[in-house]
Scaffold this motif. Structure first.
Motif, short mmCIF file in Angstrom:
data_model
loop_
_atom_site.label_atom_id
_atom_site.label_comp_id
_atom_site.label_asym_id
_atom_site.label_seq_id
_atom_site.Cartn_x
_atom_site.Cartn_y
_atom_site.Cartn_z
N SER A 127 5.23 1.50 4.71
CA SER A 127 5.09 0.29 5.14
C SER A 127 3.61 0.47 4.55
O SER A 127 2.78 1.66 4.39
N ALA A 128 2.26 -0.37 4.38
CA ALA A 128 0.96 -0.20 4.62
C ALA A 128 0.70 -1.69 5.43
O ALA A 128 1.24 -2.00 5.30
N VAL A 129 -0.60 -0.88 6.03
CA VAL A 129 -1.02 -1.81 6.44
C VAL A 129 -1.78 -2.91 5.98
O VAL A 129 -2.29 -4.46 6.35
N GLY A 130 -1.48 -2.71 4.47
CA GLY A 130 -2.20 -3.86 3.32
C GLY A 130 -1.09 -5.62 4.28
O GLY A 130 -1.74 -5.88 3.74
N ALA A 152 -0.22 -7.66 0.22
CA ALA A 152 0.36 -8.09 2.05
C ALA A 152 2.37 -8.75 1.31
O ALA A 152 2.62 -7.96 2.13
N ASN A 153 1.73 -9.17 0.50
CA ASN A 153 3.61 -9.58 0.57
C ASN A 153 3.95 -8.81 -1.29
O ASN A 153 5.21 -8.35 -0.45
N LEU A 154 3.43 -8.00 -1.15
CA LEU A 154 4.35 -6.38 -1.84
C LEU A 154 4.67 -5.41 -0.35
O LEU A 154 6.31 -5.67 -0.36
N CYS A 155 3.87 -5.78 0.55
CA CYS A 155 4.32 -4.71 1.69
C CYS A 155 5.21 -5.86 2.61
O CYS A 155 6.03 -5.00 2.54
N VAL A 172 16.36 0.30 11.41
CA VAL A 172 14.93 0.57 10.09
C VAL A 172 13.92 0.93 11.07
O VAL A 172 13.76 0.20 12.30
N VAL A 173 13.44 1.94 10.42
CA VAL A 173 11.78 1.16 10.83
C VAL A 173 10.79 1.49 9.68
O VAL A 173 11.30 2.13 8.93
N CYS A 174 10.07 0.89 9.41
CA CYS A 174 9.10 0.52 9.07
C CYS A 174 7.74 1.08 9.61
O CYS A 174 7.01 0.27 10.57
N LEU A 175 6.93 1.84 8.57
CA LEU A 175 5.77 2.72 8.94
C LEU A 175 4.50 1.78 8.31
O LEU A 175 4.73 2.02 7.49
N ARG A 176 3.72 0.96 9.13
CA ARG A 176 3.13 0.17 8.49
C ARG A 176 1.77 1.08 8.03
O ARG A 176 0.42 1.95 9.53
N ILE A 177 1.50 2.34 7.02
CA ILE A 177 0.16 2.73 7.35
C ILE A 177 -1.30 2.88 6.88
O ILE A 177 -1.18 1.50 5.61
N GLY A 178 -2.03 3.71 7.79
CA GLY A 178 -3.83 3.05 7.15
C GLY A 178 -3.88 3.74 6.36
O GLY A 178 -2.83 5.10 5.27
N VAL A 179 -5.00 4.58 5.80
CA VAL A 179 -5.64 5.25 5.00
C VAL A 179 -5.30 7.08 5.43
O VAL A 179 -5.55 7.09 6.68
N HIS A 228 13.58 9.64 17.84
CA HIS A 228 13.94 8.28 19.10
C HIS A 228 15.12 7.23 19.10
O HIS A 228 14.20 5.89 17.56
N ALA A 229 15.49 6.94 19.15
CA ALA A 229 16.86 5.99 18.83
C ALA A 229 16.19 4.98 19.31
O ALA A 229 16.60 3.43 18.40
N GLU A 230 15.05 4.73 20.19
CA GLU A 230 14.98 3.35 20.37
C GLU A 230 13.34 2.58 19.21
O GLU A 230 13.08 1.89 20.06
N VAL A 231 13.18 3.48 18.24
CA VAL A 231 12.22 3.22 17.44
C VAL A 231 12.87 2.40 16.52
O VAL A 231 13.78 3.01 15.88
N GLN A 232 12.13 1.21 16.38
CA GLN A 232 12.42 0.11 15.19
C GLN A 232 12.03 -0.98 14.61
O GLN A 232 10.85 -0.53 15.75
N GLY A 233 12.16 -1.32 13.80
CA GLY A 233 10.79 -2.05 13.52
C GLY A 233 9.91 -2.14 12.96
O GLY A 233 9.71 -0.47 12.34
N PRO A 234 9.09 -2.64 12.60
CA PRO A 234 7.78 -2.50 11.74
C PRO A 234 6.72 -1.31 12.89
O PRO A 234 6.92 -1.79 14.47
N VAL A 235 6.48 -0.26 12.83
CA VAL A 235 5.07 0.23 13.98
C VAL A 235 3.67 0.81 13.07
O VAL A 235 3.89 1.44 11.98
N ASN A 236 3.07 -0.18 13.56
CA ASN A 236 1.72 0.28 12.77
C ASN A 236 0.72 2.31 13.30
O ASN A 236 1.27 2.88 14.01
N ALA A 237 0.69 2.62 11.51
CA ALA A 237 0.84 4.52 11.65
C ALA A 237 -0.58 4.53 11.29
O ALA A 237 -1.11 4.54 10.70
N VAL A 238 -0.88 3.74 12.20
CA VAL A 238 -2.56 4.18 12.58
C VAL A 238 -3.14 5.00 14.11
O VAL A 238 -2.28 4.76 14.97
N ALA A 239 -4.64 5.84 13.27
CA ALA A 239 -5.14 6.14 15.11
C ALA A 239 -5.83 5.28 15.89
O ALA A 239 -5.52 4.41 15.25
N PRO A 240 -6.10 5.35 16.91
CA PRO A 240 -6.71 3.91 17.76
C PRO A 240 -7.39 3.67 17.92
O PRO A 240 -8.01 2.71 18.04
#
Ligand SMILES: NC(=O)c1ccc[n+]([C@@H]2O[C@H](COP(=O)([O-])OP(=O)(O)OC[C@H]3O[C@@H](n4cnc5c(N)ncnc54)[C@H](OP(=O)(O)O)[C@@H]3O)[C@@H](O)[C@H]2O)c1
Length: 316
Positions: A127-130, A152-155, A172-179, A228-240
């Motif tokens: 997915s995306a940070v959009g 935003a609607n697309l994501c 299911v894991v959705c990675l909200r990926i940044g640039v 890692h089975a504990e990962v699920q749902g949205p995860v922001n894939a962005v650096a700190p």
């Protein structure tokens, strides 16, 4: 683990495939044209753990049968967002290449009533940070609600399409990926020519935040989510450290030993790019709260180091 990858020939997919094979996994790569995967592992690909399946991920087809023999799916397919003017037809392609392709995967997942039933037990979807829309200086964790613009609607629809896999028992894991910053592709490659010609600088006011991530960490988060089975749902894939565009331009300039003072005004971007300019002008100060809670260790936490790596410069 046998992993089915859609959008396999892309910037992220190519790196992911190499990493999966390096650690001993098997890969089934879906591509619309086998030739798009040229060079991923040399020509012809030199691994018996690497299978290429040709097919259009947006349409039902023979390729769906290959899913049954896999343990996991990583869905990365998507028409490039900046790849054309946002006409009605192009927006439809942006939408379908993501949402329809994930729906085609989900509809082909075998129901998993018992642990012994074969078929993928996990779906990692891009997915995306959009997702968050443009939110000024607000810090955005995974619990922030969605924005309301086109991306935003697309994501939101993209993630809902993936979440439907839960109905057949998949994680299911959705990675909200940044640039994504990395060598040989992505946003950076498009920004570099202006800097190399001494004409680089911030876009728009430069005050907007861009959440970035190094390519190795996108792949790192996908691998982490797979195992890692504990990962699920949205995860922001962005650096700190999300940075303002002014800071990013300054750092690119510093890394290349070039000035970064040629700002491109908002109006010029809108005339040049039309509605696509919203991607560059949006402010998304996204923080990787979930990744932190999970204990994921970023390889690239600060922008200067990530940029040097992405530009092929040795660590100092
Ligand atoms: N890179 C970033 O900065 C970034 C940021 C946020 C989110 N993302 C998302 O993460 C995913 C992977 O990113 P990426 O940078 O690897 O993307 P990419 O380099 O543009 O590759 C995406 C792949 O999707 C497939 N594709 C392209 N157009 C398609 C269409 N019309 N219908 C079906 N499939 C199509 C292509 O694979 P084949 O030609 O092999 O079929 C292509 O290689 C994408 O969904 C992207 O939106 C990326």
């Amino acid at each position: 683990m046998r992993v089915f990858v859609t959008g396999a020939s892309g910037f992220v997919g190519r790196r992911l495939i190499r990493e999966l094979l390096r650690r001993g996994d098997s890969v089934v790569a879906l591509t619309r044209r086998t030739s798009n995967l040229g060079g991923v592992l040399g020509d012809p690909p030199q691994s018996e753990r690497f299978t290429v399946v040709e097919g259009d991920p947006c349409k039902p087809g023979q390729w769906q049968q290959a899913l049954a023999g896999c343990d996991a799916v990583v869905a990365l397919a998507g028409e490039p967002v900046m790849g054309g003017r946002w006409t009605t037809e192009f927006k439809r392609r942006l939408y379908d290449s993501r949402i329809e392709s994930v729906r085609r995967v989900v509809e082909a997942l075998p129901p998993q009533s018992t642990k012994e039933t074969p078929g993928p037990r996990v779906l990692i979807s891009a997915s995306a940070v959009g997702y968050y829309g443009s939110r000024g200086t607000q810090e955005l964790t995974e619990s922030a609600g969605p924005g309301s613009d086109f991306l935003a609607n697309l994501c939101a629809d993209w993630e809902a399409a993936a979440e439907a896999a839960k109905q057949v028992g998949a994680r299911v894991v959705c990675l909200r990926i940044g640039v994504v910053l990395g060598e040989g592709g992505g946003a950076l490659e498009k920004m570099l020519p202006a800097f190399r010609l001494f004409m680089g600088g911030p876009m728009g006011s430069g005050e907007q935040y861009w959440a970035w991530i190094h390519l190795e960490d996108v792949v790192g988060l996908i691998l982490y989510s797979l195992s890692h089975a504990e990962v699920q749902g949205p995860v922001n894939a962005v650096a700190p450290g999300a940075c303002t565009v002014r800071e990013i331009a300054k750092q690119i300039g510093a890394t290349l030993h070039r000035p970064a003072m040629f700002a491109v005004p908002e109006l010029a971007l809108k005339v040049l790019l039309g509605d696509r300019a919203e991607v560059l002008l949006a402010s998304q100060r996204v923080v990787p709260q979930r990744a932190r809670e999970l204990g994921y260790r970023f390889r690239y936490e600060d922008l200067p180091t990530a940029l040097r790596a992405a530009l092929g410069q040795p660590h100092s």
